[in-house]
Design a protein around this motif. Sequence first.
Motif, PDB file in Angstrom:
ATOM      1  N   GLU A 182      13.727 -22.354  70.602  1.00 47.34           N
ATOM      2  CA  GLU A 182      15.038 -22.166  71.205  1.00 47.34           C
ATOM      3  C   GLU A 182      15.630 -20.793  70.936  1.00 47.34           C
ATOM      4  O   GLU A 182      16.546 -20.355  71.639  1.00 47.34           O
ATOM      5  CB  GLU A 182      15.987 -23.258  70.728  1.00 47.34           C
ATOM      6  CG  GLU A 182      15.654 -24.634  71.269  1.00 47.34           C
ATOM      7  CD  GLU A 182      16.639 -25.688  70.820  1.00 47.34           C
ATOM      8  OE1 GLU A 182      17.553 -26.010  71.624  1.00 47.34           O
ATOM      9  OE2 GLU A 182      16.515 -26.186  69.694  1.00 47.34           O
ATOM     10  N   LEU A 183      15.129 -20.103  69.908  1.00 46.96           N
ATOM     11  CA  LEU A 183      15.619 -18.758  69.627  1.00 46.96           C
ATOM     12  C   LEU A 183      15.255 -17.769  70.725  1.00 46.96           C
ATOM     13  O   LEU A 183      15.849 -16.702  70.827  1.00 46.96           O
ATOM     14  CB  LEU A 183      15.087 -18.253  68.282  1.00 46.96           C
ATOM     15  CG  LEU A 183      15.623 -18.931  67.030  1.00 46.96           C
ATOM     16  CD1 LEU A 183      15.176 -18.181  65.789  1.00 46.96           C
ATOM     17  CD2 LEU A 183      17.135 -19.025  67.058  1.00 46.96           C
ATOM     18  N   LEU A 184      14.281 -18.132  71.566  1.00 42.86           N
ATOM     19  CA  LEU A 184      13.930 -17.245  72.688  1.00 42.86           C
ATOM     20  C   LEU A 184      15.135 -17.048  73.594  1.00 42.86           C
ATOM     21  O   LEU A 184      15.390 -15.945  74.077  1.00 42.86           O
ATOM     22  CB  LEU A 184      12.778 -17.841  73.499  1.00 42.86           C
ATOM     23  CG  LEU A 184      11.376 -17.309  73.245  1.00 42.86           C
ATOM     24  CD1 LEU A 184      10.421 -17.862  74.278  1.00 42.86           C
ATOM     25  CD2 LEU A 184      11.332 -15.792  73.248  1.00 42.86           C
ATOM     26  N   GLY A 185      15.896 -18.110  73.823  1.00 34.31           N
ATOM     27  CA  GLY A 185      17.077 -17.986  74.651  1.00 34.31           C
ATOM     28  C   GLY A 185      18.164 -17.127  74.012  1.00 34.31           C
ATOM     29  O   GLY A 185      18.990 -16.538  74.705  1.00 34.31           O
ATOM     30  N   VAL A 186      18.126 -17.026  72.678  1.00 38.07           N
ATOM     31  CA  VAL A 186      19.118 -16.250  71.948  1.00 38.07           C
ATOM     32  C   VAL A 186      18.810 -14.760  72.037  1.00 38.07           C
ATOM     33  O   VAL A 186      19.697 -13.928  72.222  1.00 38.07           O
ATOM     34  CB  VAL A 186      19.174 -16.699  70.462  1.00 38.07           C
ATOM     35  CG1 VAL A 186      20.126 -15.806  69.674  1.00 38.07           C
ATOM     36  CG2 VAL A 186      19.583 -18.154  70.374  1.00 38.07           C
TER      37      VAL A 186
END
Length: 219
Positions: free
Chosen positions: A213-217
């Motif tokens: 989910e850090l990819l979206g960050v």
Amino acid sequence: MEPAYRGKTKDVYDEGPYLVFHFKDSVLGADGREDTGGNEVIGERRGKGSAILKQTEFFFKLLEREGIKTHFVERMDERRARFLKTERIPLEIIYRFRAYGSFLRRYGRFVRPLEELNIVEFTLKDDALGDPPICEEAIEKLGIASGEEIALMKDLTRRVALILHEFFEEKGLGIIDFKVEFGRKDGELLVIDEVSGDTMRVMKDGRILKSEELLGVIG
């Protein structure tokens, strides 16, 4: 390229002065439950290896821009990246912004969940021993690192903590903890291995994000 070793989340190959990491789709956890701070492989999720490599590239470049040297060289494709070979120091340095995970399991009677800490911990990087905590005097006594190196690793870890805290705060997120590793190269200490969702816990609206989910960050 010659295989160097196979790890839980990546395979490593020897390429002369470089190491090539091949990132796997392994999902980490503890006691059968997914946990980005876990030390067991509990399954696989398609695309995770690629996501972790993109994060590692992003965070290493972020650290480099802020003056912290790393061993990252370049991303080769969706799963592989090239890194400088260093003399690896067998320690994991954990920065704990707040009490969570193994810290609570060890000291739960003395600390509240998510209580602010802002401390640096050292653990011995040895899966067979369960990566036990190790004090600074033992690190020096066992010849793992000198007193000067210990102080420098703590200082660099605190600098990384500030960089990551400011980055996530701007995104409206809270970082709970992270771990880094160091290696020696030409008389200097470099941040090595990876910095990604697999080496940190980030919270949004009271929930720990899954590593991908850090990819979206990072965009």
